[in-house]
Design a protein around this motif. Sequence first.
Motif, PDB file in Angstrom:
ATOM      1  N   ALA A 194      52.681  15.349  47.121  1.00  0.00           N
ATOM      2  CA  ALA A 194      52.692  16.128  48.362  1.00  0.00           C
ATOM      3  C   ALA A 194      53.422  15.380  49.452  1.00  0.00           C
ATOM      4  O   ALA A 194      53.448  14.141  49.478  1.00  0.00           O
ATOM      5  CB  ALA A 194      51.263  16.462  48.809  1.00  0.00           C
ATOM      6  N   SER A 195      54.016  16.156  50.356  1.00  0.00           N
ATOM      7  CA  SER A 195      54.552  15.617  51.605  1.00  0.00           C
ATOM      8  C   SER A 195      53.610  16.050  52.723  1.00  0.00           C
ATOM      9  O   SER A 195      52.503  16.522  52.467  1.00  0.00           O
ATOM     10  CB  SER A 195      55.975  16.127  51.840  1.00  0.00           C
ATOM     11  OG  SER A 195      55.964  17.530  52.058  1.00  0.00           O
ATOM     12  N   SER A 196      54.033  15.918  53.952  1.00  0.00           N
ATOM     13  CA  SER A 196      53.162  16.265  55.070  1.00  0.00           C
ATOM     14  C   SER A 196      52.951  17.773  55.201  1.00  0.00           C
ATOM     15  O   SER A 196      51.959  18.211  55.786  1.00  0.00           O
ATOM     16  CB  SER A 196      53.744  15.717  56.376  1.00  0.00           C
ATOM     17  OG  SER A 196      55.050  16.243  56.585  1.00  0.00           O
ATOM     18  N   THR A 197      53.874  18.577  54.660  1.00  0.00           N
ATOM     19  CA  THR A 197      53.802  20.021  54.892  1.00  0.00           C
ATOM     20  C   THR A 197      53.759  20.854  53.620  1.00  0.00           C
ATOM     21  O   THR A 197      53.601  22.061  53.701  1.00  0.00           O
ATOM     22  CB  THR A 197      55.017  20.484  55.716  1.00  0.00           C
ATOM     23  OG1 THR A 197      56.217  20.147  55.013  1.00  0.00           O
ATOM     24  CG2 THR A 197      55.024  19.823  57.085  1.00  0.00           C
ATOM     25  N   ILE A 198      53.877  20.235  52.441  1.00  0.00           N
ATOM     26  CA  ILE A 198      53.934  21.015  51.207  1.00  0.00           C
ATOM     27  C   ILE A 198      53.515  20.131  50.041  1.00  0.00           C
ATOM     28  O   ILE A 198      53.725  18.918  50.059  1.00  0.00           O
ATOM     29  CB  ILE A 198      55.352  21.585  50.987  1.00  0.00           C
ATOM     30  CG1 ILE A 198      55.377  22.549  49.790  1.00  0.00           C
ATOM     31  CG2 ILE A 198      56.354  20.468  50.806  1.00  0.00           C
ATOM     32  CD1 ILE A 198      56.685  23.322  49.671  1.00  0.00           C
ATOM     33  N   ALA A 199      52.879  20.748  49.050  1.00  0.00           N
ATOM     34  CA  ALA A 199      52.472  20.041  47.840  1.00  0.00           C
ATOM     35  C   ALA A 199      53.198  20.645  46.640  1.00  0.00           C
ATOM     36  O   ALA A 199      53.483  21.851  46.615  1.00  0.00           O
ATOM     37  CB  ALA A 199      50.959  20.126  47.647  1.00  0.00           C
ATOM     38  N   VAL A 258      58.837  24.928  39.596  1.00  0.00           N
ATOM     39  CA  VAL A 258      57.858  24.048  40.215  1.00  0.00           C
ATOM     40  C   VAL A 258      56.918  24.918  41.041  1.00  0.00           C
ATOM     41  O   VAL A 258      57.338  25.890  41.667  1.00  0.00           O
ATOM     42  CB  VAL A 258      58.552  22.981  41.101  1.00  0.00           C
ATOM     43  CG1 VAL A 258      59.403  23.628  42.186  1.00  0.00           C
ATOM     44  CG2 VAL A 258      57.519  22.051  41.748  1.00  0.00           C
ATOM     45  N   ARG A 259      55.651  24.578  41.004  1.00  0.00           N
ATOM     46  CA  ARG A 259      54.653  25.278  41.808  1.00  0.00           C
ATOM     47  C   ARG A 259      54.508  24.562  43.143  1.00  0.00           C
ATOM     48  O   ARG A 259      54.438  23.323  43.190  1.00  0.00           O
ATOM     49  CB  ARG A 259      53.309  25.315  41.091  1.00  0.00           C
ATOM     50  CG  ARG A 259      53.336  26.031  39.749  1.00  0.00           C
ATOM     51  CD  ARG A 259      53.237  27.519  39.910  1.00  0.00           C
ATOM     52  NE  ARG A 259      51.882  27.925  40.257  1.00  0.00           N
ATOM     53  CZ  ARG A 259      51.545  29.168  40.589  1.00  0.00           C
ATOM     54  NH1 ARG A 259      52.480  30.104  40.664  1.00  0.00           N
ATOM     55  NH2 ARG A 259      50.299  29.480  40.880  1.00  0.00           N
ATOM     56  N   VAL A 260      54.468  25.317  44.235  1.00  0.00           N
ATOM     57  CA  VAL A 260      54.367  24.731  45.569  1.00  0.00           C
ATOM     58  C   VAL A 260      53.229  25.394  46.338  1.00  0.00           C
ATOM     59  O   VAL A 260      52.857  26.538  46.070  1.00  0.00           O
ATOM     60  CB  VAL A 260      55.688  24.879  46.353  1.00  0.00           C
ATOM     61  CG1 VAL A 260      56.809  24.131  45.648  1.00  0.00           C
ATOM     62  CG2 VAL A 260      56.065  26.342  46.532  1.00  0.00           C
ATOM     63  N   GLN A 261      52.696  24.650  47.287  1.00  0.00           N
ATOM     64  CA  GLN A 261      51.595  25.150  48.117  1.00  0.00           C
ATOM     65  C   GLN A 261      51.756  24.611  49.527  1.00  0.00           C
ATOM     66  O   GLN A 261      52.095  23.434  49.707  1.00  0.00           O
ATOM     67  CB  GLN A 261      50.250  24.718  47.533  1.00  0.00           C
ATOM     68  CG  GLN A 261      49.041  25.292  48.253  1.00  0.00           C
ATOM     69  CD  GLN A 261      47.735  24.861  47.599  1.00  0.00           C
ATOM     70  OE1 GLN A 261      47.577  23.722  47.198  1.00  0.00           O
ATOM     71  NE2 GLN A 261      46.799  25.790  47.487  1.00  0.00           N
ATOM     72  N   GLN A 262      51.516  25.469  50.530  1.00  0.00           N
ATOM     73  CA  GLN A 262      51.648  25.071  51.929  1.00  0.00           C
ATOM     74  C   GLN A 262      50.353  25.357  52.688  1.00  0.00           C
ATOM     75  O   GLN A 262      49.607  26.269  52.323  1.00  0.00           O
ATOM     76  CB  GLN A 262      52.783  25.832  52.626  1.00  0.00           C
ATOM     77  CG  GLN A 262      54.118  25.782  51.912  1.00  0.00           C
ATOM     78  CD  GLN A 262      54.262  26.858  50.872  1.00  0.00           C
ATOM     79  OE1 GLN A 262      53.622  27.895  50.925  1.00  0.00           O
ATOM     80  NE2 GLN A 262      55.108  26.625  49.894  1.00  0.00           N
ATOM     81  N   PRO A 263      50.091  24.600  53.751  1.00  0.00           N
ATOM     82  CA  PRO A 263      48.984  24.962  54.644  1.00  0.00           C
ATOM     83  C   PRO A 263      49.329  26.257  55.382  1.00  0.00           C
ATOM     84  O   PRO A 263      50.501  26.597  55.565  1.00  0.00           O
ATOM     85  CB  PRO A 263      48.902  23.777  55.620  1.00  0.00           C
ATOM     86  CG  PRO A 263      49.735  22.702  55.026  1.00  0.00           C
ATOM     87  CD  PRO A 263      50.767  23.364  54.168  1.00  0.00           C
ATOM     88  N   THR A 264      48.319  26.980  55.798  1.00  0.00           N
ATOM     89  CA  THR A 264      48.565  28.180  56.583  1.00  0.00           C
ATOM     90  C   THR A 264      49.069  27.788  57.973  1.00  0.00           C
ATOM     91  O   THR A 264      48.781  26.697  58.471  1.00  0.00           O
ATOM     92  CB  THR A 264      47.292  29.022  56.725  1.00  0.00           C
ATOM     93  OG1 THR A 264      46.276  28.234  57.359  1.00  0.00           O
ATOM     94  CG2 THR A 264      46.794  29.481  55.366  1.00  0.00           C
ATOM     95  N   TYR A 265      49.824  28.673  58.593  1.00  0.00           N
ATOM     96  CA  TYR A 265      50.468  28.356  59.864  1.00  0.00           C
ATOM     97  C   TYR A 265      49.425  28.108  60.955  1.00  0.00           C
ATOM     98  O   TYR A 265      49.559  27.173  61.740  1.00  0.00           O
ATOM     99  CB  TYR A 265      51.391  29.500  60.270  1.00  0.00           C
ATOM    100  CG  TYR A 265      52.101  29.269  61.583  1.00  0.00           C
ATOM    101  CD1 TYR A 265      53.297  28.561  61.632  1.00  0.00           C
ATOM    102  CD2 TYR A 265      51.574  29.744  62.785  1.00  0.00           C
ATOM    103  CE1 TYR A 265      53.946  28.326  62.839  1.00  0.00           C
ATOM    104  CE2 TYR A 265      52.210  29.521  63.992  1.00  0.00           C
ATOM    105  CZ  TYR A 265      53.402  28.814  64.013  1.00  0.00           C
ATOM    106  OH  TYR A 265      54.037  28.577  65.205  1.00  0.00           O
ATOM    107  N   HIS A 266      48.414  28.940  61.020  1.00  0.00           N
ATOM    108  CA  HIS A 266      47.469  28.868  62.134  1.00  0.00           C
ATOM    109  C   HIS A 266      46.300  27.921  61.876  1.00  0.00           C
ATOM    110  O   HIS A 266      45.603  27.542  62.813  1.00  0.00           O
ATOM    111  CB  HIS A 266      46.921  30.271  62.451  1.00  0.00           C
ATOM    112  CG  HIS A 266      47.958  31.195  63.003  1.00  0.00           C
ATOM    113  ND1 HIS A 266      48.684  32.043  62.214  1.00  0.00           N
ATOM    114  CD2 HIS A 266      48.391  31.384  64.269  1.00  0.00           C
ATOM    115  CE1 HIS A 266      49.523  32.736  62.971  1.00  0.00           C
ATOM    116  NE2 HIS A 266      49.366  32.354  64.211  1.00  0.00           N
ATOM    117  N   ASP A 267      46.064  27.538  60.613  1.00  0.00           N
ATOM    118  CA  ASP A 267      44.960  26.634  60.300  1.00  0.00           C
ATOM    119  C   ASP A 267      45.406  25.669  59.206  1.00  0.00           C
ATOM    120  O   ASP A 267      45.306  25.986  58.015  1.00  0.00           O
ATOM    121  CB  ASP A 267      43.730  27.423  59.837  1.00  0.00           C
ATOM    122  CG  ASP A 267      42.532  26.512  59.580  1.00  0.00           C
ATOM    123  OD1 ASP A 267      42.610  25.313  59.912  1.00  0.00           O
ATOM    124  OD2 ASP A 267      41.520  27.008  59.041  1.00  0.00           O
TER     125      ASP A 267
END
Length: 423
Positions: A194-199, A258-267
Amino acid sequence: FLVAISALLDFRYLAQMPCFDNNALTRVEAALQRFHNHKSAIITAGGRQGSNGPLKHWEIPKLELLQHVVPSICASGAVMQWTADVTEHAHVTEIKQPAHSGNNQDYYIQIAQHLDRSEKCFRFDIVVHLASTEHKGSDKYDEDQADEHEPDSEALRVKHYYSPTRKAANYFEMAKALASDTVPNTVLPHKTFASSTIAFRLALKPSLRVLIDEAAEIFGLPDLRLAIADYFNSPDRSVERCGEISNHPEQMQIWFKVRVQQPTYHDPRSFEPPQSLVASPPSTRFLGARYDCAIVSPSDESDWPSNGLRGHAVVQIRLIFHLLHSQTFLAYIQRFNATSPPSSNTTDSAAGMHILRRVVRNGIQVGDIIPLHHIRFPAHLIPCFGKEVNLCLTRHTCYDLSNEFWLNKYWNKELFFCIITLA
């Protein structure tokens, strides 16, 4: 016409935010006002049609309801907390579909019997499915490879009756556990990181193991070897530098997705369900190649999504790979030049979307190598077809034969919030 449609879409997306401030409420009101300012173009173009022909008015109760959205948010909070999607869906599956299976007599009795028998069929299918899997051996199964296969037809029969809510995987927690060495006997480099904004999560086993020159031929990338050499010869890659790569063939591991996942914008504490980024060449199974697009940053650190596309680029992913001498997963990408929607009264300005054009040198598309973790968000592009239709365009060739695209900000709500930069 396009301004009105774009404004209405903006309003719908903005109104579905989970939280609001004064700036967000101002944007919601401005989007609705922009629709009202240009809605006459829809009437002029004959876009309002009734059973007896064109309509010349906007007497629509639901349209009137939109005027009360912002006051309702101010008085009662975000609109999405009152969504009726769950109950409406339950009404379809538990009432409408069973009712359509009957003979329009004794609705309540027949609906109850239909649901009862469906549950019995579901339980029977579960038992049969579990019994059949017990005889397939006790070999270890790699969960990472599950994504590489089509769903089993027998498993789909079970899902036809009932699909329980499943908690989405948290790739960030997995990556943190692997990085802290709390998971014993892991294979390096870690396939989940993971990086700071995406896994990211790659399958344990690659889709291909080939030489660089073979990969260049399979994926149609004649400058692949040169791009790899340029990447490792750059000053900031001195640690990973490979001085002999330009003279000796080397085997590479390739993944088709590749599978990726991000945090939601508001939370940022909650996460979106994982999704796939695919970079797959043509095959006997799939006639056309599939190369997904993404938004990338120029360095390991990024301020995405606080400033939208500023400082970032939109690219097409052509190859996902790993070289044996490197500890970093890499991607061969082809870039687009992005321009903001023009302010003049043109089709591009009416659509309200960024315009992308392929980066071409001497009439040839060229690419670059970037670390895979520079990817920040999946993207969706819409080809700009122009006034004349290219007769060679198909669903397999529309991206390859087009040089100009729109960045589709309406692809999903999270991308929409990131691009319009509410902050």
